[in-house]
Structures are given as structure tokens and as C-alpha cells.
Design a protein around this motif. Structure first.
Motif, short mmCIF file in Angstrom:
data_model
loop_
_atom_site.label_atom_id
_atom_site.label_comp_id
_atom_site.label_asym_id
_atom_site.label_seq_id
_atom_site.Cartn_x
_atom_site.Cartn_y
_atom_site.Cartn_z
N GLY A 171 35.11 49.19 59.49
CA GLY A 171 36.44 49.70 59.21
C GLY A 171 37.32 48.64 58.54
N GLY A 172 38.37 49.07 57.90
CA GLY A 172 39.34 48.15 57.31
C GLY A 172 38.90 47.52 56.01
N ILE A 173 37.90 48.08 55.35
CA ILE A 173 37.44 47.53 54.07
C ILE A 173 38.56 47.64 53.04
CG2 ILE A 173 35.80 47.79 52.17
CD1 ILE A 173 33.84 48.99 54.20
N ARG A 174 38.75 46.56 52.27
CA ARG A 174 39.73 46.54 51.19
C ARG A 174 39.05 46.05 49.92
NH1 ARG A 174 41.73 49.08 54.47
NH2 ARG A 174 43.72 48.85 55.54
N ALA A 175 39.51 46.53 48.78
CA ALA A 175 38.94 46.12 47.49
C ALA A 175 39.93 46.39 46.39
CB ALA A 175 37.62 46.86 47.23
N VAL A 176 39.73 45.70 45.27
CA VAL A 176 40.56 45.95 44.09
C VAL A 176 39.88 45.36 42.85
CG1 VAL A 176 41.96 43.83 44.35
CG2 VAL A 176 42.90 45.81 43.13
N PRO A 177 39.81 46.15 41.76
CA PRO A 177 39.35 45.58 40.50
C PRO A 177 40.55 44.94 39.78
CG PRO A 177 39.53 47.97 40.33
CD PRO A 177 39.96 47.59 41.72
N VAL A 178 40.34 43.73 39.21
CA VAL A 178 41.42 42.96 38.61
C VAL A 178 41.03 42.55 37.19
CG1 VAL A 178 42.83 40.87 38.79
CG2 VAL A 178 42.16 42.09 40.86
N GLU A 179 41.98 42.63 36.27
CA GLU A 179 41.76 42.19 34.88
C GLU A 179 41.87 40.67 34.81
OE1 GLU A 179 41.07 43.97 32.19
OE2 GLU A 179 41.40 46.03 32.89
N THR A 180 40.83 39.99 35.25
CA THR A 180 40.86 38.52 35.25
C THR A 180 40.53 37.93 33.89
OG1 THR A 180 38.54 38.47 35.93
CG2 THR A 180 40.20 38.36 37.68
N GLY A 181 39.80 38.67 33.05
CA GLY A 181 39.28 38.12 31.81
C GLY A 181 38.06 37.26 32.11
N SER A 182 37.38 36.83 31.06
CA SER A 182 36.19 36.00 31.21
C SER A 182 36.56 34.56 31.51
CB SER A 182 35.35 36.06 29.93
OG SER A 182 34.94 37.39 29.66
N GLY A 183 35.70 33.87 32.27
CA GLY A 183 35.93 32.47 32.60
C GLY A 183 35.63 32.21 34.06
N THR A 184 35.99 31.01 34.52
CA THR A 184 35.82 30.65 35.92
C THR A 184 37.07 31.03 36.69
OG1 THR A 184 34.38 28.81 35.33
CG2 THR A 184 35.38 28.76 37.53
N VAL A 185 36.91 31.91 37.68
CA VAL A 185 38.05 32.46 38.43
C VAL A 185 38.03 31.91 39.85
CG1 VAL A 185 39.14 34.55 39.31
CG2 VAL A 185 38.09 34.55 37.02
N LEU A 186 39.14 31.29 40.25
CA LEU A 186 39.35 30.87 41.63
C LEU A 186 40.16 31.95 42.32
CD1 LEU A 186 40.45 27.16 41.02
CD2 LEU A 186 38.13 28.06 41.29
N ALA A 187 39.82 32.29 43.55
CA ALA A 187 40.53 33.37 44.24
C ALA A 187 40.64 33.09 45.72
CB ALA A 187 39.81 34.69 44.02
N ALA A 188 41.71 33.61 46.32
CA ALA A 188 41.92 33.56 47.77
C ALA A 188 42.30 34.95 48.24
CB ALA A 188 43.01 32.56 48.13
N VAL A 189 41.67 35.41 49.31
CA VAL A 189 41.98 36.70 49.91
C VAL A 189 42.59 36.44 51.29
CG1 VAL A 189 40.96 38.79 50.91
CG2 VAL A 189 40.24 38.02 48.66
N PHE A 190 43.70 37.12 51.57
CA PHE A 190 44.41 36.91 52.84
C PHE A 190 45.33 38.10 53.09
CE2 PHE A 190 46.91 35.33 49.39
CZ PHE A 190 48.19 35.75 49.67
N GLY A 191 45.84 38.17 54.32
CA GLY A 191 46.82 39.21 54.63
C GLY A 191 46.52 39.93 55.92
N ALA A 192 47.13 41.10 56.08
CA ALA A 192 47.07 41.84 57.35
C ALA A 192 46.42 43.20 57.18
CB ALA A 192 48.48 42.00 57.92
#
Length: 199
Positions: free
Chosen positions: A158-179
Motif C-alpha cells: 500500500g501507499g505506492i507513489r510514482a510520477v513521470p518527470v521531464e528530466t531530459g537526457s543526462g545524469t539525474v540526481l534525485a531525492a524522494v521524501f515526504g508523508a
């Protein structure tokens, strides 16, 4: 969506390592790259140490899914080229309530200096984007249910979250957080980070 993770045969509430391995296996089953380390929300799950609810995050660059059977005139990819799908999988949370906001992905493309902060949606939100506009309205609910059931079969949490993002090509750093809400209990998940190469 409730607590169905134990049906996979790995990981009880007290077996955090087993739960982590099962969640990572679920991400990899869909071609998603797990983030560098798991995260957790304290005082969220009864029956675990400090009420910890473990979770993992991951990402996959588009086009995805790569196993889609081509159908002339229909584009069944959920994530297009130049996009990145970010996902978040907590363990043991109850069914979704009315408040499904609160999870975010902060990202930066080090190759282009493009960045953003994006709210994550539910699995149902993502499934809706996977059903092409050409599918007749009368058939859309059935198509969405088939896709959602397929995902839940491999990611039974339960509680699965997802989102497609227009990051463009390259090396992407990301952080996921929240409630995420677990019934009436707000569960705040500390940041987890990942590095994704987007072709």
C-alpha cells in the motif's frame, strides 16, 4: 491495497532486511533502478521497532516499459524518451484514504542544470497515463484495472507513489521524501537519494 507484502513469502514486519530485499526485487522486476539506500518512517507501523515503516525508492528512464508489445497506432509507453519515472514503495501501509498528497521528488540533471520539485501521485494516477487516448471511454476503466492489477501483483504494497518527470537526457540526481497516510496516521519518510543515467 493494504498489507499484502507478506504474501510474497519474504519479510515479516520485524524482518526489515527481508522487507527491503523484497521491495528491491519488486523494483527490479519492472526494470527500475533502486535508490542508493532505503528509507523509513518512525512511529508509523504498530508491531515494529519504533513503529518503523520501511520503504524504497527507484527510477527508470524512458522509454518504459520496454517489453510493450507494439500495437499499430497506439503508444503504450508510460514513460517517454527524455522522461524519468520515479517510484516510492513503502511496506505495510493500509488502503489509500482521501489524502494521497505529501510525497515529493526533488531532482537535478547535472548535464543540463535543469531541476525541479514534483509531487508524486498514486499508482492509479500513473496507470491512467498508460492507457492511450485512443482507447474508447467505455473500455478505459477495464484497461486501467488490468494494468493496475499487473503492477500490484509484482509490487503488493500500500501507499505506492510514482510520477513521470521531464528530466531530459543526462545524469539525474534525485531525492524522494515526504508523508504518506497510514489510516489516520501521517508517516514522514526521510529522504533517500539515487543517481539515474537518462539516455
Amino acid at each position: 491495497m493494504g498489507d499484502r507484502a507478506s504474501q510474497g513469502g519474504r519479510g515479516a514486519a520485524g524482518d526489515l532486511f527481508g522487507v527491503y530485499e523484497a521491495a528491491v526485487d519488486a523494483l527490479r522486476a519492472f526494470g527500475m533502478q533502486p535508490f542508493l539506500y532505503p528509507t523509513a518512517a518512525p512511529f508509523c507501523l504498530p508491531g515494529s521497532t519504533l513503529g518503523l515503516a520501511p520503504a524504497v525508492a527507484g527510477a527508470v528512464p524512458g522509454p518504459w516499459p520496454k517489453t510493450t508489445v507494439p500495437i499499430p497506432g497506439l503508444d503504450l509507453t508510460a514513460v517517454k524518451a527524455g522522461q524519468t519515472m520515479f517510484s516510492f514503495l513503502p511496506y505495510g501501509l493500509g488502503p489509500e484514504g482521501s489524502n494521497t498528497t505529501g510525497m515529493y521528488v526533488a531532482w537535478m540533471n547535472t548535464s543540463t542544470s535543469k531541476y525541479g520539485l514534483v509531487p508524486m501521485g498514486t499508482l492509479s494516477d500513473v496507470v491512467r497515463t498508460m492507457v492511450p487516448a485512443e482507447v474508447p471511454p467505455a473500455l478505459r476503466p477495464m484497461a486501467e484495472r488490468v494494468i493496475q492489477d499487473f503492477f500490484l501483483g509484482a509490487m503488493p504494497m500500500g501507499g505506492i507513489r510514482a510520477v513521470p518527470v521531464e528530466t531530459g537526457s543526462g545524469t539525474v540526481l534525485a531525492a524522494v521524501f515526504g508523508a504518506v497516510q497510514n489510516g489516520g496516521v501521517p508517516c514522514f519518510f526521510l529522504p533517500t537519494v539515487g543517481v539515474i543515467d537518462v539516455p
